[in-house]
Design a protein around this motif. Structure first.
Motif, mmCIF file in Angstrom:
data_model
loop_
_atom_site.group_PDB
_atom_site.id
_atom_site.type_symbol
_atom_site.label_atom_id
_atom_site.label_comp_id
_atom_site.label_asym_id
_atom_site.label_seq_id
_atom_site.Cartn_x
_atom_site.Cartn_y
_atom_site.Cartn_z
ATOM 1 N N THR A 300 0.832 -1.208 0.000
ATOM 2 C CA THR A 300 0.000 0.000 0.000
ATOM 3 C C THR A 300 0.870 1.263 0.000
ATOM 4 O O THR A 300 0.406 2.336 -0.376
ATOM 5 C CB THR A 300 -0.923 0.036 1.236
ATOM 6 N N ASP A 301 2.136 1.119 0.404
ATOM 7 C CA ASP A 301 3.064 2.245 0.405
ATOM 8 C C ASP A 301 4.490 1.714 0.281
ATOM 9 O O ASP A 301 5.123 1.374 1.277
ATOM 10 C CB ASP A 301 2.921 3.067 1.689
ATOM 11 N N PRO A 302 5.010 1.633 -0.936
ATOM 12 C CA PRO A 302 6.334 1.017 -1.161
ATOM 13 C C PRO A 302 7.474 1.686 -0.402
ATOM 14 O O PRO A 302 8.514 1.066 -0.196
ATOM 15 C CB PRO A 302 6.536 1.167 -2.674
ATOM 16 N N LEU A 303 7.293 2.948 0.011
ATOM 17 C CA LEU A 303 8.359 3.645 0.730
ATOM 18 C C LEU A 303 8.265 3.468 2.240
ATOM 19 O O LEU A 303 9.044 4.049 2.996
ATOM 20 C CB LEU A 303 8.345 5.142 0.376
ATOM 21 N N ASP A 304 7.325 2.631 2.671
ATOM 22 C CA ASP A 304 7.178 2.290 4.090
ATOM 23 C C ASP A 304 7.413 0.795 4.242
ATOM 24 O O ASP A 304 6.593 -0.022 3.825
ATOM 25 C CB ASP A 304 5.778 2.674 4.585
ATOM 26 N N ASP A 305 8.519 0.433 4.845
ATOM 27 C CA ASP A 305 8.902 -0.982 4.942
ATOM 28 C C ASP A 305 8.161 -1.746 6.023
ATOM 29 O O ASP A 305 8.481 -2.903 6.311
ATOM 30 C CB ASP A 305 10.413 -1.102 5.176
ATOM 31 N N LYS A 306 7.138 -1.113 6.640
ATOM 32 C CA LYS A 306 6.315 -1.810 7.632
ATOM 33 C C LYS A 306 4.828 -1.665 7.321
ATOM 34 O O LYS A 306 3.978 -1.966 8.161
ATOM 35 C CB LYS A 306 6.609 -1.267 9.027
ATOM 36 N N CYS A 307 4.516 -1.225 6.099
ATOM 37 C CA CYS A 307 3.124 -0.936 5.744
ATOM 38 C C CYS A 307 2.319 -2.207 5.494
ATOM 39 O O CYS A 307 2.855 -3.317 5.467
ATOM 40 C CB CYS A 307 3.081 -0.057 4.491
ATOM 41 N N GLU A 308 1.022 -2.022 5.265
ATOM 42 C CA GLU A 308 0.139 -3.134 4.885
ATOM 43 C C GLU A 308 0.347 -3.504 3.428
ATOM 44 O O GLU A 308 0.648 -2.654 2.598
ATOM 45 C CB GLU A 308 -1.335 -2.713 5.065
ATOM 46 N N TRP A 309 0.183 -4.788 3.162
ATOM 47 C CA TRP A 309 0.109 -5.281 1.782
ATOM 48 C C TRP A 309 -1.300 -5.860 1.608
ATOM 49 O O TRP A 309 -1.771 -6.599 2.477
ATOM 50 C CB TRP A 309 1.166 -6.356 1.533
ATOM 51 N N LYS A 310 -1.952 -5.525 0.491
ATOM 52 C CA LYS A 310 -3.337 -5.936 0.296
ATOM 53 C C LYS A 310 -3.538 -6.639 -1.030
ATOM 54 O O LYS A 310 -2.845 -6.356 -2.009
ATOM 55 C CB LYS A 310 -4.263 -4.710 0.335
ATOM 56 N N CYS A 311 -4.554 -7.524 -1.034
ATOM 57 C CA CYS A 311 -4.982 -8.167 -2.272
ATOM 58 C C CYS A 311 -5.826 -7.174 -3.069
ATOM 59 O O CYS A 311 -6.589 -6.395 -2.509
ATOM 60 C CB CYS A 311 -5.803 -9.422 -1.972
ATOM 61 N N THR A 312 -5.695 -7.226 -4.381
ATOM 62 C CA THR A 312 -6.452 -6.323 -5.253
ATOM 63 C C THR A 312 -7.897 -6.777 -5.464
ATOM 64 O O THR A 312 -8.711 -6.004 -5.962
ATOM 65 C CB THR A 312 -5.771 -6.221 -6.628
ATOM 66 N N HIS A 313 -8.208 -8.039 -5.098
ATOM 67 C CA HIS A 313 -9.542 -8.574 -5.403
ATOM 68 C C HIS A 313 -10.346 -9.007 -4.179
ATOM 69 O O HIS A 313 -11.554 -9.138 -4.251
ATOM 70 C CB HIS A 313 -9.430 -9.769 -6.360
ATOM 71 N N CYS A 314 -9.685 -9.272 -3.071
ATOM 72 C CA CYS A 314 -10.429 -9.709 -1.881
ATOM 73 C C CYS A 314 -9.946 -8.934 -0.650
ATOM 74 O O CYS A 314 -9.152 -8.003 -0.765
ATOM 75 C CB CYS A 314 -10.298 -11.225 -1.673
ATOM 76 N N GLU A 315 -10.394 -9.319 0.521
ATOM 77 C CA GLU A 315 -10.094 -8.565 1.739
ATOM 78 C C GLU A 315 -8.789 -8.982 2.409
ATOM 79 O O GLU A 315 -8.451 -8.483 3.480
ATOM 80 C CB GLU A 315 -11.246 -8.758 2.751
ATOM 81 N N TYR A 316 -8.049 -9.904 1.780
ATOM 82 C CA TYR A 316 -6.830 -10.407 2.421
ATOM 83 C C TYR A 316 -5.808 -9.280 2.623
ATOM 84 O O TYR A 316 -5.560 -8.467 1.729
ATOM 85 C CB TYR A 316 -6.204 -11.525 1.585
ATOM 86 N N LYS A 317 -5.201 -9.276 3.814
ATOM 87 C CA LYS A 317 -4.170 -8.299 4.156
ATOM 88 C C LYS A 317 -3.003 -8.997 4.842
ATOM 89 O O LYS A 317 -3.183 -10.015 5.519
ATOM 90 C CB LYS A 317 -4.714 -7.232 5.108
ATOM 91 N N THR A 318 -1.840 -8.464 4.666
ATOM 92 C CA THR A 318 -0.673 -8.896 5.432
ATOM 93 C C THR A 318 0.189 -7.651 5.642
ATOM 94 O O THR A 318 -0.301 -6.533 5.504
ATOM 95 C CB THR A 318 0.093 -10.039 4.722
ATOM 96 N N ASN A 319 1.457 -7.815 5.986
ATOM 97 C CA ASN A 319 2.300 -6.625 6.181
ATOM 98 C C ASN A 319 3.681 -6.846 5.581
ATOM 99 O O ASN A 319 4.066 -7.974 5.250
ATOM 100 C CB ASN A 319 2.413 -6.271 7.662
#
Length: 500
Positions: A300-319
């Protein structure tokens, strides 16, 4: 700067010194050449010859200073004889025997800093004009373990055991910092790695998409002018355009590149590629979602190395921390096959390719790295010669090459070394496939001619790039093979059509 250099230096408060093109540059133009101020073993080096840098399985010692060399020839090379050999001999500092020469040898940490220090006395004008103003980041390094490590293994060793207290602690730490941040890796004729300090090349600012290309020529003499570097424009650059080198491995994903730059160069990269969650459309850091069919996982923010990563199609999230662990595990797998060649190397890489195909985006960096290894093994490994491969495997090699080039067009555009290699690897299977198709009436004579002309063009592009590589390097030697093959294809074009 030299009279013939095609760049000028500018400064600003944000990045300090940087270089811009003095005039319009065409891809392949030589921007400048230089010899290193000093060169020698990398940090964390095992026991190597101090004359030619080959690894030593059995240790032979210099008759004058009792440090490892291959033989008398290496003992007498200037880089050793005129530098540390004199110091060690005079101080009576001898190499301490180690149980395993292949392990990291801390005794070697002082060698390259020592050569730089001695070069400040042998060439004071160059030190004053080109080196001493280079960034060392002493203020940052004082807070890190590397400062204490250098204090014990380099500073105290040189000032006490080697009796070089004429060099201050601050100067030695500065030299260590200059090397850590500014040195470039070079390869010996045998393929071993050392580090070289090039003041002009170090001025080129970093970007994860470089527009220059450097090639280091090792003549193997061990003299002061060894390891000269040619720096060329990789793509066309307009006058006044900033010249960018890359301080990291271009095939790594953003998370890994930025971590490497932060830890080794002490800055956070915010270039266009690092700032884009798709890495300029290459998807080098993208994963497939395991919770839905069509989703991909992006930062979600490539310049933040601790940000959320999200799926483009469902609600899945990780970091980002979890993603970095995934990348580290994959890198460990890749490291395990890096030096596996032959049929075993192909099988090992194909196994990893299948393993991660369902996890990583097809263009993800680690898939690209695996493709790079595979295309250079298919056609060379025993039992996998091009003439022996079925069309299915030839088509796979072509597909792998094209997928690689698609990514390289963005992250290593123009005349890059890896692009030249992949284009060379592409022409071979295309040639065999075209002949098979013509022989089996899949294509007619006119289409066969058209395909041959395309193959000649691809090989010509490869040759144009590889000819820029020094003959001392494998890529330079490959250029000779490419040139011969290119000439033969042109000269025997009609014969190839009639005898196919």
């Amino acid at each position: 700067m030299g009279e013939n250099d095609l760049f000028t230096i500018k400064k600003n408060e944000k990045v300090g010194r940087f270089a811009v093109a003095k005039e319009n540059l065409k891809a392949g133009d030589v921007i400048f050449s230089e010899i290193p101020f000093a060169y020698g073993p990398k940090s964390d080096s095992p026991v190597i010859c101090l004359g030619c840098y080959n690894y030593l399985e059995t240790i032979n010692l210099c008759s004058k200073c009792s440090w490892p060399v291959c033989n008398t020839n290496c003992q007498n090379k200037s880089a050793h004889k005129d530098f540390e050999c004199e110091v060690f001999s005079k101080a009576g500092v001898k190499f301490q025997t180690v149980e395993d020469p292949s392990e990291v040898c801390l005794q070697y940490e002082c060698i390259t800093p020592l050569r730089v220090l001695l070069a400040t006395e042998k060439n004071p004008s160059r030190w004053n004009e080109e080196i001493q103003h280079m960034e060392a980041h002493n203020d940052i390094r004082k807070q890190k373990p590397i400062w204490e490590f250098n204090q014990h293994n380099v500073v105290e060793y040189l000032r006490s055991a080697c009796k070089l207290d004429r060099f201050s602690e601050e100067l030695i730490h500065t030299v260590c910092g200059i090397l850590e941040i500014n040195a470039f890796e070079a390869r010996t004729p045998e393929g071993y790695s050392i580090r070289c300090l090039y003041p002009k090349l170090a001025i080129m600012s970093h970007n994860c998409v470089s527009n220059i290309h450097h090639a280091i020529d090792c003549k193997g003499s061990g003299d002061a002018d060894d390891y000269s570097v040619n720096v060329r424009a990789a793509v066309d650059v307009e006058a006044g355009g900033e010249l960018h080198s890359s301080y990291t491995y271009s095939l790594w994903p953003t998370l890994v590149r930025r971590e490497f730059l932060r830890e080794s160069k002490y800055f956070d990269c915010t270039c266009e590629r690092c700032s884009d969650k798709t890495e300029l459309g290459t998807q080098c850091g993208t994963l497939k979602c395991q919770k839905c069919d069509n989703g991909i996982i992006l930062s979600t923010d490539p310049l933040d190395d601790k940000c959320e990563w999200k799926c483009t199609h469902c609600e899945y999230k990780t970091n980002a921390v979890a993603i970095r662990k995934v990348f580290a595990a994959i890198q460990t797998d890749l490291d395990g096959v890096e030096y596996t060649f032959g049929p075993e190397g192909i099988e090992a890489r194909e196994t990893l390719y299948k393993k991660y195909k369902s996890v990583l985006h097809p263009k993800n960096s680690y898939m690209t790295i695996l493709r790079s290894g595979l295309v250079q093994l298919y056609g060379k490994a025993e039992g996998y010669a091009l003439s022996d491969l079925p069309d299915l495997i030839l088509e796979r090699k072509v597909e792998l090459c094209n997928q690689l080039l698609e990514v390289l067009d963005v992250i290593e555009p123009g005349n890059s070394r890896i692009r030249g290699l992949i284009l060379f690897e592409l022409h071979g299977p295309l040639m065999v496939l075209a002949r098979h198709q013509y022989q089996n009436d899949v294509i007619d004579k006119e289409k066969f001619k058209k395909e041959l002309r395309r193959i000649i063009d691809i090989l010509g592009q490869s040759l144009k790039i590889l000819k820029q590589e020094p003959p001392s390097l494998p890529e330079g030697q490959l250029a000779l093979i490419a040139e011969q093959a290119h000439e033969q294809l042109i000269q025997n074009f009609d014969v190839l059509i009639e005898t196919a």
